[in-house]
Structure formats: C-alpha cells, structure tokens
Design an enzyme around this catalytic site. Structure first.
Site, mmCIF file in Angstrom:
data_model
loop_
_atom_site.group_PDB
_atom_site.id
_atom_site.type_symbol
_atom_site.label_atom_id
_atom_site.label_comp_id
_atom_site.label_asym_id
_atom_site.label_seq_id
_atom_site.Cartn_x
_atom_site.Cartn_y
_atom_site.Cartn_z
ATOM 1 N N ARG A 295 0.807 -1.229 0.000
ATOM 2 C CA ARG A 295 0.000 0.000 0.000
ATOM 3 C C ARG A 295 0.842 1.283 0.000
ATOM 4 N NH1 ARG A 295 -3.131 -3.540 3.231
ATOM 5 N NH2 ARG A 295 -5.138 -3.998 2.234
ATOM 6 N N LYS A 317 2.955 11.416 -10.921
ATOM 7 C CA LYS A 317 2.069 10.630 -11.777
ATOM 8 C C LYS A 317 2.702 9.270 -12.061
ATOM 9 C CE LYS A 317 -0.621 13.992 -14.427
ATOM 10 N NZ LYS A 317 -0.932 14.441 -15.799
ATOM 11 N N GLU A 359 9.326 18.392 -24.553
ATOM 12 C CA GLU A 359 8.755 18.714 -23.239
ATOM 13 C C GLU A 359 9.366 19.993 -22.675
ATOM 14 O OE1 GLU A 359 6.253 17.414 -21.749
ATOM 15 O OE2 GLU A 359 5.999 15.363 -22.506
ATOM 16 N N LYS A 401 7.245 22.854 -13.277
ATOM 17 C CA LYS A 401 6.396 21.745 -12.857
ATOM 18 C C LYS A 401 6.226 21.735 -11.346
ATOM 19 C CE LYS A 401 5.232 17.028 -13.919
ATOM 20 N NZ LYS A 401 5.537 15.827 -14.731
ATOM 21 N N GLU A 411 -4.171 17.293 -10.314
ATOM 22 C CA GLU A 411 -4.649 17.703 -11.636
ATOM 23 C C GLU A 411 -6.156 17.984 -11.667
ATOM 24 O OE1 GLU A 411 -4.511 16.121 -16.183
ATOM 25 O OE2 GLU A 411 -2.760 15.657 -14.963
ATOM 26 N N ARG A 415 -2.790 22.151 -13.060
ATOM 27 C CA ARG A 415 -1.817 21.144 -13.486
ATOM 28 C C ARG A 415 -2.146 20.609 -14.878
ATOM 29 N NH1 ARG A 415 0.895 16.056 -10.155
ATOM 30 N NH2 ARG A 415 2.161 15.328 -11.915
ATOM 31 N N ASN A 419 -0.417 19.454 -19.873
ATOM 32 C CA ASN A 419 -0.780 18.557 -20.975
ATOM 33 C C ASN A 419 -0.759 19.264 -22.333
ATOM 34 O OD1 ASN A 419 -1.327 16.110 -19.497
ATOM 35 N ND2 ASN A 419 -3.105 17.166 -18.653
ATOM 36 N N HIS A 422 -0.432 17.323 -25.551
ATOM 37 C CA HIS A 422 -0.551 15.906 -25.246
ATOM 38 C C HIS A 422 -1.868 15.277 -25.698
ATOM 39 C CE1 HIS A 422 3.068 16.704 -23.046
ATOM 40 N NE2 HIS A 422 3.143 15.473 -22.592
ATOM 41 N N HIS A 426 -0.737 12.403 -27.729
ATOM 42 C CA HIS A 426 -0.960 11.032 -27.273
ATOM 43 C C HIS A 426 -1.725 10.225 -28.316
ATOM 44 C CE1 HIS A 426 -0.413 11.569 -22.615
ATOM 45 N NE2 HIS A 426 0.727 11.435 -23.259
ATOM 46 N N HIS A 438 7.848 9.546 -27.829
ATOM 47 C CA HIS A 438 6.864 10.394 -27.148
ATOM 48 C C HIS A 438 7.091 11.867 -27.460
ATOM 49 C CE1 HIS A 438 4.155 11.864 -24.047
ATOM 50 N NE2 HIS A 438 5.140 12.589 -23.538
#
Length: 531
Positions: A295, A317, A359, A401, A411, A415, A419, A422, A426, A438
């Site tokens: 956990r 993330k 990026e 960031k 997010e 935040r 993206n 993206h 993506h 990417h």
C-alpha cells in the site's frame, strides 16, 4: 568567495535554537555578503523587541509585521544570508515566495537539544510562560512540520559546529535544487553531474532501512542501474534488481508485476523502497509499483533520459498503458528524491535526447516569454547537447512543474496545463503503436494545438510561426497533419481528460499565455484535421 553560481539570497529557517543566526553569520562572513537577522530588522523598524510586540500587540499583529518585513528583505537586490524568525515560514504565501526568490534551508535538531540551547534565554516570547521547554518545543515542531518540510534542504545541526553546517548550506545554495513543496511529503530535485551517487544517502534520509528494488530496463542496466545498486549497497541497504524490456510497448501491467514479484520475493517490508533508473516508461512503471507494494513504499527517481528529467520523474504521476490508450491506469505517488544526473545523457541516443526537448518547449511555452526567449538563444547549444544549456533547460522545466504541482497535485485545475500538446500528441503516439517517440508525438501535438488555438481565437499566426520555428531549430518534427488520420483521432475519445463527449484541451496563445477549454471531441477532431 561569492555566490557566483547562486546570486539569489540564502534564507535560513527552523525553530528557535536551531542555529540560524550563528550559522548565518558564519556563512555570510565566508561569502563576503551581508547578513540579515529578520527579528533584529523588525525590532529596529518597530522600535520594540519581538517579545514586547508579542506581549503588547499580540502574535497576529507580529506575524503581519513579519510577513511584510520578509517580503521587503527578499526583494532587496544582491546576494545575502537571512536568518528568519522561527515562525516566518508558517505563512504559506511567505514560504512560497522565499522558495521562489532564493535558497530556503531548514536547520533542525531534536526538541531536547533545542531546549538545552535556549535554556535561560529571556527573549523567546513563545517560551515566556513555559514550565516544560522540551514539551513546548515538541508541540511547536509538530505544528510546524509541514512548513519546515517545504524547503530546498533540511540540515541536522545536532553535534555539529557552525562552520561545518555553513559548508552544507553553501553546497545546497550553489547546486540550487528545485523544491517540490507538498508539506511533509515535500522533496527536492537535484540537478548536476555525478549526483546519482547520492541515492543511498537519500534513501537513508527518507527512512529506508531494508530492501531497495532497483528497476531499470535493458538499455540502462550498464552502467546506470548497476551503479545505482552499488550506491544503495554502499549505504548499508540491500539491493534487489529487476530489468525490464525497453520501449513503450512494454509499459504494461505485466512489467509492473515483474517489479512487484522482485520486491516480494526479496522480502521487502514497509521500510523498503523502489528506485527507478531509466526513462519515462521505467519511471512510470516503477512509481506505480511503489504506490501499490504494501500500500505504498518510498520511491526514488534517477531519470536517465532528458524527457524523464524534465517531466515524468517529477510530480508523482504513475501508470501504464492499455489497448484503449496511454496512461489510462495509474495513481499519484510522489517520490522522496529525484536525482537528475546529467552524466546519464552522455549515453543517450541523440534522437532520444532531441525528442526530450519537446517537453522543454512545452514547459517554456507555459512558463513565460523569458523562458521561450532563453530557449531561442540556447537552441543551437541544446541541439548540440551542450551541458550548461541542458542544465538550464532541465532546471526551468522542473521549476515550472514544481510550482504547478505544489498548487494542484492531483490535476483538478492548473496542473492540466502541463498537458499542452498531449491530447493530440498522445493520439498520434497511440496510433503509431507506440513506435513513435513520445517527444516527437508531443511536438506534433503542440503544432496541432496552436493551430486549434488559432481557430478558437486564442492564438495568432505569429504564435504559430514562432512555435514551429523553435521546434524545427531543435530538430523536432512539425507535421501533425501527416498523422492525424481517423485512427489517431479515434484515440482522442479515450483521452483520460475526457468528460463525456468533451475533452479538456490546453489552448496555447502567446508564450506564457496558455488556457484550458472544454471542447467537444468531434469539434476538436474537425478543427485539428482542417488545420
């Protein structure tokens, strides 16, 4: 000696008795810069002692005076060393301002040691009526734990002389790590050469005392993952190992299971850790595994690609891909340390390094006009792999960031700006079967995004031209129209930012001006293909 590489001020924080004034004077003398004691400054400005202000006007009034004084001191030009009051950083706005304007270091010691140091002092208003100083200080440290944790470094002062502590502070100020301010879960991102060797010490500082599973892929096993295992074992920890197959096509639950099994078979307990060594794929997989083993256990990130350094290793993330799209299953699990060792880029494939610059452009476009202008000046050096230019780019991206994550960790708001490029990027990447890098997909996604922004009235033609010119100078592709076919656009409907038949779209305007729109998926598809 001067703070040549860190001309911003150094702020020393911590509880009473931690040594702020003593260490601050030693450090300022060594550097040949002014020393400022914030409490003494307040007393001179107010014509009364801190204790008298507390007694006669109350703590809320003093804290307001303190906030204003801290803001003035932080705004003064030039390098200097500032000893803050023990409670200065308890104000969130003040703390974040100090983090942004200089190097904020927390000095600490156990409550009984602090009590011994302040014994007999009559100028401590919070101890004026205390019968048990240790108990009061213990309570104070508990109340301020989150505030003291948000810093560029936390330095233990017990049993150490002021000169040695000052050297530690100076090292932090010169290296200028980036702080990700998340209360007691705060961590620093260290950027430099050779710093991966610190992983064992950083795990120890995070309370790891058992097994650390070092997860990498076949591309980084030698030398980076192998070296990480040696550093872990050098700190007296036991290192377990898992080597994953490289590539986005292996960003699957099966890879996560390999990390789970390696950890469990090694007998890991809740004092263990996962160390991610590699690019974004390894980082995301290892982070998800760390978030779910028992956990949740400690995570350390040692990114070895430019893409991972500037983006995926920071912010918490985690996740893996499914057939329906990229990163659709995941969690948020912050690392305890991130070590961006730029030496790792020396073995990175040139095309991979250049792809990572997408990026960087994304971050700069979100950040400011100044950030984009710096990238434009550094473009040729970045393309050539210049070390200083690369570290500037990494620091800018990570700092942006960190600011956004501190404001919106999960997010739910700003935040999502990260993206940029993206949503369509993506989709292009997924349609390629993840054979496209990417960063190359994100570069194409940014061009598509600025064209959509023009259609929506958010961007001008000059903005589009400027973005395309910068991407092209950095060796990145700018031809999204070749890839926005029906297959790619179908993936937009599976985007994790989707809400019903609308998707949250990041719309770029001029550099430093980026907004969020909810746009119908069909409308986005139509505009994107028309661009």
């Amino acid at each position: 000696m001067t703070l040549d590489s860190a001309p911003a001020p150094v702020f020393l924080s911590g509880p009473m008795g931690s040594g702020k004034s003593t260490v601050g004077r030693v450090l300022a003398d060594r550097l040949g810069v002014p020393f400022v004691d914030l409490d003494a400054r307040i007393e001179a400005e107010q014509g009364a002692s801190v204790r008298a202000i507390f007694r006669d006007r109350g703590e809320p009034v003093f804290r307001a005076i303190e906030r204003e004084a801290a803001a003035r001191v932080a705004s003064e030009p030039g390098a200097r060393v500032v000893a803050l009051g023990g409670g200065t950083v308890t104000d969130t706005a003040t703390r974040r301002m100090l983090l942004a304007r200089g190097t904020l270091v927390t000095l600490h010691a156990p409550p009984d040691e602090l009590a011994r140091r302040v014994a007999g002092a009559d100028d401590r208003p919070l101890l004026a009526t205390a019968s048990d100083t240790t108990r009061v200080l213990t309570s104070l440290l508990e109340e301020r734990a989150s505030a003291y944790a948000e810093c560029h470094a936390r330095i233990d002062t017990r049993g150490r002389d002021a000169s040695t502590i000052a050297e530690d502070v100076l090292r932090v100020a010169r290296e200028r790590p980036v702080a990700v301010a998340l209360g007691e879960r705060s961590y620093r991102v260290e950027i430099g050469s050779g710093i991966a060797s610190r992983v064992g010490a950083r795990l120890r500082e995070a309370g790891v005392s058992g097994i650390a599973v070092v997860a990498g892929d076949a591309n980084v096993e030698s030398p980076w993952a192998a070296s990480a295992r040696r550093y872990v074992e050098g700190a007296g920890l036991r290192a377990a190992s898992v080597t994953l197959p490289p590539g986005e096509q292996h960003k699957t639950i099966a890879s996560v299971e390999r990390i789970w099994d390696a950890a469990l078979e090694a007998g890991i307990d809740r004092h263990g850790a996962v160390v991610a060594v590699g690019g974004g794929v390894v980082g995301d997989l290892a982070a998800f595994a760390a978030s779910t083993i028992l956990r949740g256990i400690v995570l350390a990130q040692i990114p070895t690609s430019l893409l991972a350094m500037v983006d995926s290793s920071v912010g918490g993330k985690t996740g893996f891909d499914r057939a329906q799209g990229k990163n659709l299953i995941g969690s948020f699990h912050q690392p305890r340390t991130v070590l961006c060792d730029v030496d790792a880029l020396s073995t990175l494939d040139r095309a991979e390094r250049i792809a990572g610059l997408a990026e960087v452009v994304k971050s700069a476009w979100i950040d400011s006009e100044d950030a984009i202008a710096t990238l434009e000046r550094d473009a040729d050096a970045l393309l050539a792999g210049d070390g200083e230019a690369t570290m500037r780019a990494v620091r800018m991206s990570v700092a942006l960031k960190a600011r956004i994550v501190a404001e919106d960790e999960h997010e739910r708001g700003p935040r999502a700006l990260l993206n940029l490029g993206h949503t369509l990027g993506h989709a292009i990447e997924a349609a390629s079967g993840y054979t496209m890098r990417h960063g190359e997909a994100v570069a194409r996604g940014m061009v598509a995004a600025v064209r959509v922004a023009r259609a929506l009235g958010d961007a001008r033609q000059d903005d589009e031209r400027r973005m395309i010119a910068l991407l092209a100078r950095l060796g990145l592709p700018t031809d999204p129209e070749r890839y926005l076919d029906d297959t790619a656009l179908a993936f937009v409907g599976a985007d994790k930012k989707r809400k019903g038949r609308d998707v949250r779209f990041v719309s770029p305007g001029a550099a430093g001006t980026v907004g969020l729109r909810m746009i119908a998926i069909e409308e986005l598809q139509r505009i994107a293909t028309r661009g």
